[in-house]
Design a protein around this motif. Structure first.
Motif, PDB file in Angstrom:
ATOM      1  N   LEU B 544       0.851  -1.193   0.000  1.00 42.31           N
ATOM      2  CA  LEU B 544       0.000   0.000   0.000  1.00 42.31           C
ATOM      3  C   LEU B 544       0.884   1.240   0.000  1.00 42.31           C
ATOM      4  O   LEU B 544       0.645   2.196  -0.739  1.00 42.31           O
ATOM      5  CB  LEU B 544      -0.886  -0.024   1.238  1.00 42.31           C
ATOM      6  N   ILE B 545       1.926   1.188   0.838  1.00 40.69           N
ATOM      7  CA  ILE B 545       2.819   2.345   0.920  1.00 40.69           C
ATOM      8  C   ILE B 545       3.554   2.541  -0.410  1.00 40.69           C
ATOM      9  O   ILE B 545       3.706   3.666  -0.887  1.00 40.69           O
ATOM     10  CB  ILE B 545       3.811   2.160   2.079  1.00 40.69           C
ATOM     11  N   TYR B 546       3.974   1.438  -1.023  1.00 40.46           N
ATOM     12  CA  TYR B 546       4.633   1.556  -2.330  1.00 40.46           C
ATOM     13  C   TYR B 546       3.732   2.266  -3.343  1.00 40.46           C
ATOM     14  O   TYR B 546       4.160   3.159  -4.061  1.00 40.46           O
ATOM     15  CB  TYR B 546       5.006   0.171  -2.887  1.00 40.46           C
ATOM     16  N   GLY B 547       2.472   1.850  -3.381  1.00 42.03           N
ATOM     17  CA  GLY B 547       1.539   2.455  -4.335  1.00 42.03           C
ATOM     18  C   GLY B 547       1.363   3.937  -4.062  1.00 42.03           C
ATOM     19  O   GLY B 547       1.477   4.779  -4.961  1.00 42.03           O
ATOM     20  N   ALA B 548       1.121   4.263  -2.771  1.00 40.85           N
ATOM     21  CA  ALA B 548       0.886   5.658  -2.410  1.00 40.85           C
ATOM     22  C   ALA B 548       2.130   6.489  -2.725  1.00 40.85           C
ATOM     23  O   ALA B 548       2.042   7.605  -3.236  1.00 40.85           O
ATOM     24  CB  ALA B 548       0.547   5.752  -0.928  1.00 40.85           C
ATOM     25  N   LEU B 549       3.288   5.910  -2.447  1.00 43.96           N
ATOM     26  CA  LEU B 549       4.544   6.613  -2.684  1.00 43.96           C
ATOM     27  C   LEU B 549       4.727   6.916  -4.164  1.00 43.96           C
ATOM     28  O   LEU B 549       5.151   8.015  -4.542  1.00 43.96           O
ATOM     29  CB  LEU B 549       5.682   5.707  -2.203  1.00 43.96           C
ATOM     30  N   LEU B 550       4.388   5.941  -4.990  1.00 42.15           N
ATOM     31  CA  LEU B 550       4.556   6.141  -6.436  1.00 42.15           C
ATOM     32  C   LEU B 550       3.680   7.306  -6.905  1.00 42.15           C
ATOM     33  O   LEU B 550       4.147   8.198  -7.623  1.00 42.15           O
ATOM     34  CB  LEU B 550       4.197   4.854  -7.175  1.00 42.15           C
ATOM     35  N   VAL B 551       2.422   7.307  -6.471  1.00 40.87           N
ATOM     36  CA  VAL B 551       1.527   8.385  -6.890  1.00 40.87           C
ATOM     37  C   VAL B 551       2.031   9.718  -6.359  1.00 40.87           C
ATOM     38  O   VAL B 551       2.125  10.711  -7.084  1.00 40.87           O
ATOM     39  CB  VAL B 551       0.087   8.135  -6.375  1.00 40.87           C
ATOM     40  N   TRP B 552       2.400   9.721  -5.082  1.00 44.11           N
ATOM     41  CA  TRP B 552       2.816  10.972  -4.459  1.00 44.11           C
ATOM     42  C   TRP B 552       4.060  11.524  -5.145  1.00 44.11           C
ATOM     43  O   TRP B 552       4.150  12.715  -5.421  1.00 44.11           O
ATOM     44  CB  TRP B 552       3.079  10.731  -2.968  1.00 44.11           C
TER      45      TRP B 552
END
Lengths: 268, 592, 375
Positions: B544-552
């Motif tokens: 989840l953090i990886y996904g959010a990080l990519l978008v951010w």
């Protein structure tokens, strides 16, 4: 001998004739201007010579060899370089890199040369760097010195145009296609560039084809002028003969009594 | 941002934008409720940051009011525009945002107490309520949250009021405590190697996290060390700056050499866990460096990059393992590696050739398709005679290097081997970037049509990027195979490609140092697709953090943590031009 | 002056082109040999050609084949509905919204939750059609909301950014949504309640034996498609969408609110994905957080097969892709003696995508893109 010979060439985009049964030739050492109203097919003409557009029919011969079915990179390799109407530099590469990358097809070092740092690799790097600087110094001090390692995006508009010409020169062509080289320049800059175009022939030995709207430039540089309209050659010859040709005047100004066909807009 | 620039026709500093504060309060409330429902507080409560006052679980909520309040207070200061005076209104605004965030949790607590939605939402549980109430009564818990949220928000707002020096100090202290706490496993291991476990025993709580005293010590050190050393470092740096270019590059080279030597010695002082961790990081550095050539330099978005990793891994397994089902020459690893490199290069050509002419986004999907096809083929019964299907290939021997064998049970040796290959990959990336090929890649990334018109054969140049990337991935695959000792199709799911992509992007596309930093931070702390990182408690939240990080990252900092100068120019073209203009670097038209 | 011509010029035809031709030929040969072997086996499994291709071949009976085809078409209709979302967003914004598959997953999850609640309340069996309507509506609401929020938060700030940036962002969004489902709803597959028995019965229709569920799926897809067609071709909103797809700036000059139109496009795409999510639930009765991935990719393939930007094409592409992936393993690969063909279904879907892009990059039914994308 004709350096570039175009025979009965047509380009059609979905029913729209961008170029129609065009015959055209350039002799070695000539400077030829191609003029014509907007939408006459001038840029398509360049795109087609440089291999970015495939003609529907006809033949293009460069030094006796056909250019049909060649990729743009292969056309450049055979000795034709071009600039773009809407300056298209590699904006985030440095000025030096812009002219170095243009020598791609004149160099041969592959992966292993770079990895092993072979003598051949190093001398080639030095050679293209030197040639790049030589090409850039053609434009005076504007593009060299501290500028060499600046990104192309910081250059002013006129200097971008100059760098684009330098980049085309760096591909070591014999035929140079310049698409509106003085567009957007002030009169002083444009006069200076006009003089440079003459030197491009006399000092560098390039044969040159120019698309230009600025008639004073056309008058000053060209040996011969070709007028395109609606994808067809409507006149050619010396500047004076062309300028007084009634057909040309008509193409630019329209006929006294509106002809129905003249309304046909050729957009590209 | 440009919109604001256009709107700012007056040069007066705009006042505090209260609507922005209220929007941020709402975002804070939603984020808090969402984080709580995602189960982070409960799931991460086991891991302490500072024992016994702060756990990772609570931290997952605490940062929200603080960070949002500080974000809400920050404003873009445009050139020629005065900055607003900071005053108590900023504190109030921060407190408001903090309060808003806390209210989100309070609302959630009321709902959890009175309704049961446990059926779809798995974390809608009494434990959550208990944790949110700090193990006291719900009402008291709510009150506490209101107070805490407001205070944290106030602090966040205060970040804009206090002088920059103080702000920097506070941030250093907070970050050092966090970092030291997160690095526990690693530091303990390292200091044990130097027989200095007294120190780590003192600052760390045994079951995770800093002791309070330890945290205080770290905080003091974080303030003291810069004070002691800063002057000297500055002096040294100034001296190096003054050196002539030759000498400076020599100094850099020496520093590089010392760094490399330290890295080579490091594993001998580390224990199993830390070495294992670093070996995993190294494998991803290798993969990321390869993808960096493809995505960062040549601008080709390859989403099936894992395919090359898989081909490298499987080829090694087939060639070296006695258990390989179809063909089992049992070659020694170095010999197998040569075959692996050649074969993966060919696969790179084979996959690359059909896709290379496609438009960027089609290419992304088709490479993704190829990645999946390759995994499905390894998994299929059809080819199980060769690759063992779902059972995979087991019993892959280690790498015999004369003085010993590199195998998974000895992570130190694996790390050393990985280091060697990382060195090779770095050298390859660096040399190629500054060569004819590298320039051609960049030209293609900038404008493919023009590159072609300038004589760059785009097809073969892009293919070359594909092949070089593939070969680097195959190194990683070959080491992975020898390290794990067995290989299954499940190791090569698409997730791996995405994580490598995140590493490259977070680190900074087109930048070797950035990619390494990205891999160390992400794989080291969060962990890889299957490999645990330092915060192994993160478990299911990792992705989840990886996904959010990519978008951010894409939204806020597309150039990555360690930006490549070139790349950030491209992404911030306008701002860069403005800067250059202000600095007088951009050339004016010639005076006429 | 410095032009040298000692170097050999590159040849006219690159080896890449030769290689591509080889791949195209291989594709075509495999397909034709597979088909011929299939025909041979259908005529007589003992005939020498069939024996040569695969000695164990048994051939398919007509009902088997029809069964496969119907299954394929039902799934294909679902792919088609998802593909519409890809196609519409591509038409308007010119990028592949990678996260669209996850919008579909959100729809399927929502259907799972509501249908289970309804089943708990005892309404599912008794008033199935009403329940179905209810779960379709809630699913549409939820997935539309997901799509709209996604556009607002992740894509709008990136308009005008370099081409790869929104694409990478959408990968991140997709990843985030998948894992969001894991942390909120828990990992592991979750099932829909059992469908009423009258629905699962087979009915015969123009020579086909069709299960009620598949018929329902096909009907729902047809209704949604008709609704979409009406919206795009017959309403002001549709006209605005088409205008924005053609040229954003001119559309803005003509008084069209571009932002709102883009949001509407995402919303409509999301709604279609929501319906598709329910269809997935009816067909497979099980959802997991990765449910969106493969159908998403396949739907994208369908959009490409149909010519991206072309709505009718997207549906046709979905149906053909569904039919191809259901029948191709048994019709093409089994006769060639490939083992365990059903495992290769997904590989077939990818192969179709690659094949189409190699042979006819503008899709079988042609692209409809605005001028600047064609250039």
């Amino acid at each position: 001998m004709n350096m570039l010979q175009i025979l009965d060439l047509s380009v059609t985009f979905g029913g729209l004739h961008a170029l129609r049964n065009l015959d055209f030739h350039v002799e070695e050492g000539e400077i030829v201007s191609v003029i014509g109203p907007n939408g006459a097919g001038k840029t398509t003409f360049f795109n087609m010579i440089s291999g970015m557009v495939t003609p529907t029919s006809g033949e293009i011969l460069f030094e006796g060899e056909s250019l049909l079915n060649l990729d743009p990179s292969q056309v450049t390799e055979r000795g034709i370089a071009r600039t773009f109407q809407n300056v298209r530099l590699f904006a985030n590469m440095t000025i030096l890199e812009n002219v170095m990358v243009a020598q791609h097809c004149r160099t041969h070092q592959k992966v292993f040369g770079a990895l092993l740092q072979t003598k051949a690799f190093k001398s080639e790097e030095i050679a293209i760097r030197e040639y790049g600087e030589e090409v850039l110094s053609f434009f005076g001090s504007r593009l060299i010195g501290y500028r060499l390692n600046q990104p192309a995006s910081v250059l002013s508009y006129a200097n971008r145009r100059r760098l684009e010409i330098a980049r085309a020169m760096a591909t070591r062509p014999r035929l140079l296609l310049l698409d509106e080289p003085v567009a957007g320049m002030n009169p002083r800059e444009s006069a200076e560039l006009t003089a440079l175009i003459g030197r491009l022939r006399s000092e560098w030995g390039f044969t040159i084809v120019i698309i230009e709207h600025d008639m004073s430039v056309v008058r000053d540089v060209s040996d011969r002028v070709v007028v395109l309209d609606h994808g067809e050659t409507i006149a050619q010859g010396s500047y004076d003969s062309v300028a007084n040709d009634p057909k040309v005047v008509e193409a630019y100004l329209g006929r006294q009594v509106q002809d129905k066909n003249a309304d046909e807009e050729t957009s590209s | 941002m440009t919109a604001t620039a256009n709107d700012a026709s007056t040069f007066e500093a705009p006042g505090l934008d209260w609507r922005r504060q209220i929007r941020f309060s709402a975002i804070g409330a939603l984020s808090c409720a969402f984080i709580a429902l995602a189960g982070m507080p409960v799931g991460l409560d086991r891991r302490s940051i500072v024992y016994p006052v702060l756990s990772l679980g609570y931290l997952s909520l605490f940062w929200v009011p603080f960070v949002l309040a500080s974000l809400a207070g920050s404003q873009v200061v445009l050139e020629g525009m005065g900055e607003r005076e900071r005053d108590t209104r900023d504190l109030a605004a921060g407190a408001l945002v903090g309060l808003g965030s806390a209210l989100g949790l309070v609302g959630l607590m009321i709902l959890v107490k009175n309704f049961n939605l446990r059926d779809p939402l798995v974390n809608w549980s009494p434990q959550l309520l208990e944790l949110l109430s700090f193990n006291r009564s719900t009402t008291l818990g709510m009150l506490l949250w209101v107070v805490l949220g407001t205070t944290l928000g106030l602090l966040g707002g205060a970040m804009h009021v206090v002088p920059a020096m103080v702000r920097a100090k506070i941030l250093t202290v907070v970050l050092s405590v966090l970092i030291v706490s997160v690095l526990q496993t690693f530091l303990t291991d390292l200091l044990e190697g130097f027989r200095l476990e007294v120190f780590t025993d003192f600052i760390y709580y045994k079951r995770g996290g800093l002791e309070i005293l330890g945290a205080l010590l770290v905080a003091v050190l974080a303030i003291a060390i810069p004070l002691l050393v800063a002057g000297r470092i500055k002096g040294l740096r100034a001296r190096v700056q003054k050196m002539p270019p030759d000498e400076r590059s020599r100094v850099n080279l020496v520093l590089l050499g010392v760094g490399a030597a330290l890295l080579l010695v490091l594993p001998f002082f580390l224990g199993k866990i830390a070495n294992e961790l670093l070996a995993n990081v190294g494998l991803f550095v290798l993969l990321a460096l390869g993808l960096n050539i493809v995505v960062g330099l040549a601008g080709i978005l390859d989403l099936g990059y894992v395919a090359f990793f898989a081909v490298g891994g499987y080829t090694t397994a087939v060639l070296t393992s006695p258990n390989s089902p179809g063909f089992s020459p049992e070659l020694p690893w170095p010999v197998a590696l040569i075959v692996v490199v050649v074969l993966t290069g060919l696969v790179g050509l084979f996959i690359g050739a059909p896709v290379i002419r496609m438009r960027g986004d089609y290419l992304a999907i088709v490479t993704l398709g190829f990645g999946e096809i390759i995994r499905l083929l390894f998994l299929s019964d059809w080819l199980s005679g060769w690759f063992g299907g779902a059972q995979g290939i087991t019993n892959i021997p280690g790498v015999d290097v004369g003085i010993g064998t590199v195998k998974g049970t000895d992570p130190r040796s694996v790390f050393l081997l990985v280091l060697v290959f990382c060195g090779i990959a770095i050298y390859v990336s660096w040399r190629l970037e500054h060569s004819r090929l590298g320039r051609a890649w960049m030209a293609i990334r900038e404008d493919e049509d023009v590159a072609e018109a300038m004589g760059v054969n785009t097809t073969s140049t892009k293919l070359m990027a594909f092949v070089v990337g593939a070969v680097l991935a195959s190194f990683s695959g070959a080491i992975f195979s020898a390290k794990v000792g067995s290989i299954f199709p499940t190791s090569f799911i698409m997730l791996v490609s995405i994580i490598i992509l995140v590493v490259v992007i977070v680190g900074g596309m087109g930048n070797i140092a950035g990619v390494i930093v990205g891999a160390v931070v992400l794989i080291g702390v969060l962990g890889g697709p299957k490999q645990p990182g330092l915060l192994q408690e993160l478990g299911q939240f990792k992705l989840l953090i990886y996904g959010a990080l990519l978008v951010w990252m894409m939204l806020k900092r597309p150039e990555g943590l360690v930006p490549n100068v070139r790349r950030s120019r491209e992404l911030h073209q306008e701002e860069f031009l403005q800067d250059a203009w202000l600095k007088g670097e951009i050339d004016e038209e010639d005076p006429s | 002056m410095t032009t040298t011509h000692d170097a050999k010029l590159t040849s006219r035809v690159l080896w890449v082109d030769r290689f591509l031709t080889l791949i195209r030929i291989t594709f075509i040969v495999v397909i034709s040999v597979g088909l011929l072997a299939f025909v041979a086996q259908q005529i007589n499994p003992q005939n020498p050609f069939a024996q040569w291709a695969n000695p164990d071949a048994t051939g398919l009976t007509a009902p088997q084949f029809k069964g496969l085809l119907v299954t394929g078409l039902a799934q294909g209709a679902m792919y088609g509905l998802i593909a519409l979302g890809y196609s519409m967003v591509y038409g308007v914004l010119g990028f592949i919204n990678f996260a669209h598959g996850e919008v579909f997953m959100v729809g399927a999850m929502s259907g799972m939750i509501t249908s289970n609640k309804l089943a708990d309340a005892g309404l599912w069996e008794d008033a199935f059609l009403l329940c179905l309507l209810f779960i379709v509506v809630t699913s549409i609401l939820l997935s539309t909301a997901t799509a709209v929020i996604m556009e607002r938060v992740a894509y709008r700030p990136l308009r005008g950014a370099p081409r790869l940036i929104p694409l990478i962002t959408s990968i991140g969004v997709s990843f985030f949504l998948q894992n969001l489902s894991v942390v909120l709803l828990g990992p592991g597959a979750k099932s829909y309640p059992t469908l009423p028995s009258w629905l699962s019965q087979k009915r015969s229709l123009v020579g086909f034996q069709i299960e009620g569920t598949k018929l329902l799926v096909l009907l729902t897809a047809a209704v949604s498609m008709a609704g979409l067609w009406f919206l795009v071709e017959r309403t002001r909103t549709g006209k605005a969408m088409r205008a924005v797809a053609e040229d954003k700036e001119i559309a803005a000059l003509m008084g069209i609110d571009v932002n709102r139109t883009i949001v509407k496009t995402f919303a409509v795409g999301g709604a279609m994905a929501g319906v598709a999510g329910i269809l997935w639930g009816i067909l497979f009765r099980s959802v997991i957080h990765t449910t969106g991935f493969l159908p998403g990719i396949k739907a994208f393939s369908a959009a490409v097969v149909g010519g991206i930007g072309n709505l009718g094409g997207a549906m046709a592409g979905g149906l053909s892709l569904g039919a191809a992936e259901a029948t191709a393993p048994l019709v093409l690969l089994e006769p060639l003696g490939v083992d365990g063909v059903s495992q290769l279904r997904d590989a077939v879907a990818f192969a179709v995508l690659i094949f189409v892009l190699l042979v006819r990059p503008s899709g079988l039914f042609g692209e409809r893109l605005s001028e600047d994308e064609r250039a």
